[in-house]
Write an enzyme that holds these catalytic residues in place. Structure first.
Site, mmCIF file in Angstrom:
data_model
loop_
_atom_site.group_PDB
_atom_site.id
_atom_site.type_symbol
_atom_site.label_atom_id
_atom_site.label_comp_id
_atom_site.label_asym_id
_atom_site.label_seq_id
_atom_site.Cartn_x
_atom_site.Cartn_y
_atom_site.Cartn_z
ATOM 1 N N ASP A 66 -2.143 25.627 17.552
ATOM 2 C CA ASP A 66 -1.761 24.445 16.772
ATOM 3 C C ASP A 66 -1.879 23.173 17.607
ATOM 4 O O ASP A 66 -1.444 23.140 18.762
ATOM 5 C CB ASP A 66 -0.291 24.665 16.362
ATOM 6 C CG ASP A 66 0.090 23.814 15.194
ATOM 7 O OD1 ASP A 66 -0.194 22.601 15.221
ATOM 8 O OD2 ASP A 66 0.676 24.377 14.243
ATOM 9 N N THR A 108 -10.595 9.761 4.869
ATOM 10 C CA THR A 108 -10.915 9.998 3.464
ATOM 11 C C THR A 108 -11.206 8.685 2.751
ATOM 12 O O THR A 108 -10.606 7.657 3.068
ATOM 13 C CB THR A 108 -9.757 10.743 2.749
ATOM 14 O OG1 THR A 108 -9.982 10.714 1.335
ATOM 15 C CG2 THR A 108 -8.401 10.124 3.023
ATOM 16 N N SER A 136 -1.447 9.258 -2.353
ATOM 17 C CA SER A 136 -0.545 10.414 -2.192
ATOM 18 C C SER A 136 -0.028 10.403 -0.758
ATOM 19 O O SER A 136 -0.580 9.712 0.105
ATOM 20 C CB SER A 136 -1.290 11.738 -2.437
ATOM 21 O OG SER A 136 -2.156 12.013 -1.335
ATOM 22 N N TYR A 196 -0.391 12.728 1.274
ATOM 23 C CA TYR A 196 -1.516 13.233 2.085
ATOM 24 C C TYR A 196 -2.458 12.085 2.457
ATOM 25 O O TYR A 196 -2.794 11.896 3.630
ATOM 26 C CB TYR A 196 -2.305 14.327 1.339
ATOM 27 C CG TYR A 196 -3.747 14.340 1.776
ATOM 28 C CD1 TYR A 196 -4.089 14.783 3.048
ATOM 29 C CD2 TYR A 196 -4.763 13.820 0.954
ATOM 30 C CE1 TYR A 196 -5.403 14.713 3.481
ATOM 31 C CE2 TYR A 196 -6.067 13.759 1.395
ATOM 32 C CZ TYR A 196 -6.376 14.198 2.659
ATOM 33 O OH TYR A 196 -7.663 14.113 3.101
ATOM 34 N N HIS A 197 -2.916 11.319 1.441
ATOM 35 C CA HIS A 197 -3.871 10.246 1.735
ATOM 36 C C HIS A 197 -3.240 9.227 2.693
ATOM 37 O O HIS A 197 -3.916 8.679 3.558
ATOM 38 C CB HIS A 197 -4.328 9.565 0.433
ATOM 39 C CG HIS A 197 -5.231 10.419 -0.427
ATOM 40 N ND1 HIS A 197 -4.773 11.137 -1.505
ATOM 41 C CD2 HIS A 197 -6.562 10.668 -0.352
ATOM 42 C CE1 HIS A 197 -5.788 11.794 -2.066
ATOM 43 N NE2 HIS A 197 -6.886 11.533 -1.388
ATOM 44 N N LYS A 220 -3.636 10.051 6.360
ATOM 45 C CA LYS A 220 -4.935 9.687 6.949
ATOM 46 C C LYS A 220 -4.951 8.202 7.328
ATOM 47 O O LYS A 220 -5.603 7.808 8.293
ATOM 48 C CB LYS A 220 -6.064 9.983 5.958
ATOM 49 C CG LYS A 220 -6.226 11.453 5.607
ATOM 50 C CD LYS A 220 -7.074 12.184 6.634
ATOM 51 C CE LYS A 220 -7.415 13.588 6.184
ATOM 52 N NZ LYS A 220 -8.158 14.362 7.170
ATOM 53 N N ARG A 255 -0.962 13.047 -12.085
ATOM 54 C CA ARG A 255 -0.891 12.114 -10.950
ATOM 55 C C ARG A 255 -0.534 10.708 -11.439
ATOM 56 O O ARG A 255 -0.717 10.404 -12.622
ATOM 57 C CB ARG A 255 -2.246 12.041 -10.230
ATOM 58 C CG ARG A 255 -2.732 13.382 -9.783
ATOM 59 C CD ARG A 255 -3.980 13.235 -8.926
ATOM 60 N NE ARG A 255 -4.453 14.565 -8.545
ATOM 61 C CZ ARG A 255 -5.296 14.815 -7.556
ATOM 62 N NH1 ARG A 255 -5.803 13.810 -6.855
ATOM 63 N NH2 ARG A 255 -5.655 16.048 -7.263
HETATM 64 N N1 UPG Z 1 -8.884 15.582 -11.325
HETATM 65 C C1 UPG Z 1 -9.017 15.936 -12.655
HETATM 66 N N2 UPG Z 1 -8.931 17.246 -12.981
HETATM 67 C C2 UPG Z 1 -8.755 18.245 -12.058
HETATM 68 C C3 UPG Z 1 -8.655 17.880 -10.696
HETATM 69 C C4 UPG Z 1 -8.709 16.540 -10.372
HETATM 70 O O1 UPG Z 1 -9.172 15.078 -13.530
HETATM 71 O O2 UPG Z 1 -8.675 19.416 -12.447
HETATM 72 C C5 UPG Z 1 -8.994 14.156 -10.925
HETATM 73 C C6 UPG Z 1 -7.782 13.608 -10.188
HETATM 74 O O3 UPG Z 1 -6.813 13.106 -11.055
HETATM 75 C C7 UPG Z 1 -8.418 12.527 -9.322
HETATM 76 C C8 UPG Z 1 -9.820 13.046 -9.064
HETATM 77 O O4 UPG Z 1 -10.055 14.064 -10.017
HETATM 78 O O5 UPG Z 1 -8.525 11.341 -10.052
HETATM 79 C C9 UPG Z 1 -10.030 13.610 -7.680
HETATM 80 O O6 UPG Z 1 -9.094 14.616 -7.403
HETATM 81 P P1 UPG Z 1 -9.447 15.800 -6.376
HETATM 82 O O7 UPG Z 1 -10.798 16.327 -6.645
HETATM 83 O O8 UPG Z 1 -8.306 16.773 -6.371
HETATM 84 O O9 UPG Z 1 -9.572 15.018 -4.995
HETATM 85 P P2 UPG Z 1 -8.525 14.254 -4.058
HETATM 86 O O10 UPG Z 1 -7.114 14.507 -4.455
HETATM 87 O O11 UPG Z 1 -8.975 12.830 -3.984
HETATM 88 O O12 UPG Z 1 -8.717 14.926 -2.636
HETATM 89 C C10 UPG Z 1 -9.943 15.524 -2.188
HETATM 90 C C11 UPG Z 1 -9.639 16.378 -0.971
HETATM 91 C C12 UPG Z 1 -9.110 15.484 0.137
HETATM 92 C C13 UPG Z 1 -10.104 14.395 0.434
HETATM 93 C C14 UPG Z 1 -10.469 13.635 -0.822
HETATM 94 C C15 UPG Z 1 -11.632 12.721 -0.557
HETATM 95 O O13 UPG Z 1 -8.690 17.389 -1.294
HETATM 96 O O14 UPG Z 1 -8.869 16.239 1.292
HETATM 97 O O15 UPG Z 1 -9.539 13.503 1.366
HETATM 98 O O16 UPG Z 1 -10.873 14.534 -1.861
HETATM 99 O O17 UPG Z 1 -11.705 11.704 -1.507
#
Ligand code: UPG
Length: 382
Positions: free
Chosen positions: A74, A144, A179, A181-182, A185, A326
């Protein structure tokens, strides 16, 4: 070059480690294997069966004769990290080793605290290890595109020139992440920029978009080298989730109107972008930012593409505009710059129907592994 790939057992890290090894670099994987443990916590899995890290690197050696050393531990254990740096003496440290799911970070207080502690402190330990043990080592850090959020102006690559009350300066681009998480970063980016300034470290922040795809030339060589593929509501990302949903004839889960727009890239470009960064290191003291994506799409556009390709394959799926779990803008401007990696030689693999069809076929081959209870989103932001 001697390159450590931290997080080298994960979705982006594993194909990157193989690709850099194939290109002739001396690669070591550092990973605490926590992503596999989180599958147990969430009662989830990868659609593709994945071998253990040991089996993976042994198979790679058998097929190519190339050795990838592994360090299981780790980043938050400084003694472990010290040993890795002392033994391996890296020229570059590729840092994927963070908790990367936005929904996971939003489950509750514990998961938010874990995400930020793991990510921010782990990265800080890496910065100290570089300073103390390998000051010339180039940190290639996965940031990201989500750090920027969705501002009503063009997104630049890391910095923006601002004129204010008659004076001008080039400043870090404003961050509006969506989020915990974001946010982790964003905190990392600040710490790295400061470390570059005070200690003269060299660093590249790769602000990566959403990665889709699964296979690379290297992972395709043998089933033991398979990459993982997430589909659940916590770790699955938009396009990959839609393809999985189509394979099991589940409605495509578009959150809200689906007009929200994001930057995307193929996993085959992720590995190449890291190589480009490694082979063109930042200068000592430089905090360089590349926007690592090739195209942007609205979520609705992605769902439409998947629906169309699935139909051609004889699968009829509907698009379900479900309530958005979200808190995010659905109607917004989106335009982002991504010229730096292109200028250094990136030739994008774009999202074609063929790419979607290929993935769909892989998922269909393994669709019995999909745990249906995990497909709908389970985490809300509020
Ligand atoms: N979304 C949907 N339907 C789903 C999943 C997601 O509409 O079933 C939408 C969500 O609301 C968002 C977008 O799609 O607006 C993107 O979401 P997602 O694909 O889950 O990506 P992120 O949450 O932005 O995160 C991913 C990675 C992260 C990285 C980022 C880069 O998990 O590690 O930093 O993409 O932009």
């Amino acid at each position: 070059m001697k390159i450590i790939v931290a997080g080298g057992d994960g979705f982006c890290g594993w194909p990157t480690a193989l690709y850099l090894s194939k290109q002739g670099h001396d690669v070591a994987i550092l990973d605490n294997l926590v992503r596999r443990k989180i599958d147990n916590e969430l009662h989830s899995n990868s659609v593709t069966p994945i071998a253990t890290l040991e089996e993976r690197v042994n198979k790679w050696k058998e097929l190519t004769g190339k050795e990838i050393k592994t360090f299981v531990g780790d980043l938050n254990h400084h003694d472990f990290l010290t040993q890795v740096f002392t033994q391996f003496k890296p020229d570059a440290f590729v840092h994927f080793a963070e908790q990367r799911s936005a929904p996971y970070s939003m489950i509750d207080r514990e998961h938010a605290v874990y995400t930020q502690t793991n990510n921010v402190m782990g990265n800080l330990n890496v910065l100290y290890a570089i300073k103390e043990l390998a000051p010339d080592c180039h940190l290639i850090k996965l940031g990201t595109m989500g750090e920027y959020g969705t501002p009503n102006i063009d997104i630049e690559e890391g910095y923006i020139e601002i004129e204010h009350k008659g004076r001008k300066d080039t400043l870090p681009y404003p961050k509006q992440p969506g989020s915990f998480y974001h946010l982790s970063k964003v905190h990392d980016s600040h710490n790295i920029q400061f470390a570059c300034k005070i200690w003269g470290i060299r660093a590249t922040d790769l602000n990566q978009g959403i990665v889709y795809g699964l296979h690379t030339e290297e992972t395709k060589q043998d089933p033991v080298l398979n990459n993982r593929l997430d589909y659940d509501g916590v770790y699955g990302t938009a396009l990959n989730r839609f393809i999985n949903q189509a394979a099991i004839e589940h409605d495509l889960t578009v959150y809200g109107s689906g007009k929200q727009t994001r930057a995307f890239l193929n996993i085959e470009d992720t590995v190449r972008c890291v190589e480009i960064a490694a082979e063109n290191p930042a200068e000592p003291g430089e905090f360089r930012v590349f926007n690592q994506f090739t195209e942007w799409f609205s979520v609705k556009e992605l769902a439409d593409k998947v629906q169309k390709v699935a139909k051609e394959e004889g699968i009829d799926v509907s698009i379900d505009n479900m309530e958005n779990p979200r808190v995010e803008a659905e109607d917004h401007y989106y335009s982002a710059v991504n010229t730096k990696l292109r200028d250094l030689g990136l030739e994008p693999h774009l999202l074609t129907d063929e790419v979607i069809k290929d993935m769909l076929q892989t998922v269909i081959d393994h669709k019995d592994r999909v745990i249906k209870d995990n497909v709908l989103p389970s985490v809300t932001w509020k």
